[in-house]
Every structure is written in structure tokens, then in C-alpha cells.
Design a protein around this motif. Structure first.
Motif, PDB file in Angstrom:
ATOM      1  N   GLU A 204       5.014  -7.407  54.892  1.00 40.73           N
ATOM      2  CA  GLU A 204       5.442  -7.655  53.516  1.00 40.73           C
ATOM      3  C   GLU A 204       6.796  -7.014  53.218  1.00 40.73           C
ATOM      4  O   GLU A 204       7.606  -7.588  52.498  1.00 40.73           O
ATOM      5  N   LYS A 205       7.049  -5.844  53.766  1.00 42.49           N
ATOM      6  CA  LYS A 205       8.342  -5.192  53.555  1.00 42.49           C
ATOM      7  C   LYS A 205       9.469  -6.009  54.169  1.00 42.49           C
ATOM      8  O   LYS A 205      10.555  -6.103  53.613  1.00 42.49           O
ATOM      9  N   ARG A 206       9.211  -6.597  55.334  1.00 39.73           N
ATOM     10  CA  ARG A 206      10.244  -7.361  56.037  1.00 39.73           C
ATOM     11  C   ARG A 206      10.459  -8.749  55.478  1.00 39.73           C
ATOM     12  O   ARG A 206      11.586  -9.231  55.433  1.00 39.73           O
ATOM     13  N   TYR A 207       9.377  -9.425  55.083  1.00 40.05           N
ATOM     14  CA  TYR A 207       9.468 -10.852  54.800  1.00 40.05           C
ATOM     15  C   TYR A 207       9.189 -11.279  53.375  1.00 40.05           C
ATOM     16  O   TYR A 207       9.467 -12.414  53.014  1.00 40.05           O
ATOM     17  N   LYS A 208       8.640 -10.407  52.575  1.00 42.82           N
ATOM     18  CA  LYS A 208       8.344 -10.783  51.198  1.00 42.82           C
ATOM     19  C   LYS A 208       9.634 -10.727  50.380  1.00 42.82           C
ATOM     20  O   LYS A 208      10.349  -9.727  50.399  1.00 42.82           O
ATOM     21  N   PRO A 209       9.938 -11.823  49.654  1.00 42.67           N
ATOM     22  CA  PRO A 209      11.161 -11.816  48.833  1.00 42.67           C
ATOM     23  C   PRO A 209      11.124 -10.725  47.779  1.00 42.67           C
ATOM     24  O   PRO A 209      10.071 -10.438  47.208  1.00 42.67           O
ATOM     25  N   LYS A 210      12.245 -10.108  47.560  1.00 38.89           N
ATOM     26  CA  LYS A 210      12.354  -9.065  46.538  1.00 38.89           C
ATOM     27  C   LYS A 210      12.644  -9.722  45.180  1.00 38.89           C
ATOM     28  O   LYS A 210      13.351 -10.705  45.102  1.00 38.89           O
ATOM     29  N   ASN A 211      12.096  -9.155  44.119  1.00 35.55           N
ATOM     30  CA  ASN A 211      12.316  -9.625  42.756  1.00 35.55           C
ATOM     31  C   ASN A 211      11.948 -11.093  42.577  1.00 35.55           C
ATOM     32  O   ASN A 211      12.563 -11.799  41.790  1.00 35.55           O
ATOM     33  N   GLY A 212      11.008 -11.598  43.348  1.00 34.24           N
ATOM     34  CA  GLY A 212      10.544 -12.961  43.181  1.00 34.24           C
ATOM     35  C   GLY A 212      11.523 -14.012  43.676  1.00 34.24           C
ATOM     36  O   GLY A 212      11.269 -15.197  43.563  1.00 34.24           O
ATOM     37  N   GLY A 213      12.659 -13.612  44.221  1.00 28.13           N
ATOM     38  CA  GLY A 213      13.651 -14.575  44.723  1.00 28.13           C
ATOM     39  C   GLY A 213      13.306 -15.052  46.099  1.00 28.13           C
ATOM     40  O   GLY A 213      12.415 -14.562  46.750  1.00 28.13           O
TER      41      GLY A 213
END
Length: 64
Positions: A54-63
Motif C-alpha cells: 500500500e505504501k508503494r502503490y496506493k495513490p496518495k490523496n486519492g489521486g
């Protein structure tokens, strides 16, 4: 500190948020953290891998 408590602290979430995120009963999280019981050995490793993913691949701030 135990693995589950460390993993939860690394996410900066409450026990209930952690439990909901991973689909684990809150009572299990509570018992694991106070070492009343212990998770199967694979559980902390699996949670650790999910957090890293999740740290590597989850978009930050919903972007995207």
C-alpha cells in the motif's frame, strides 16, 4: 513492543481502524497487543507485506 502493535503504530491508526482495514475482529487485535493470545505466525508477515504494498502503490490523496 509486539509485531501487531508495531505494525498498527506504523500506520498511525486505532485498533478499530486497523481491525476494519484488515478484516480482523477488534477483540483479536486487542488480545494480540496485550499478549493475551498470539496471532498465527503468518499474520504479522502478511500484514507487513500488505502495508508495504500500500505504501508503494496506493495513490496518495486519492489521486491516480
Amino acid at each position: 513492543m509486539n509485531d501487531i502493535k508495531e505494525l498498527r503504530a506504523s500506520m498511525g491508526v486505532s485498533q478499530s481502524q486497523f481491525a476494519e482495514h484488515f478484516g480482523i475482529p477488534v477483540k483479536s487485535i486487542q488480545n494480540w497487543e496485550i499478549e493475551k493470545s498470539h496471532p498465527p505466525k503468518y499474520v504479522p508477515n502478511l500484514i507487513r507485506r500488505i502495508i508495504e504494498y500500500e505504501k508503494r502503490y496506493k495513490p496518495k490523496n486519492g489521486g491516480e
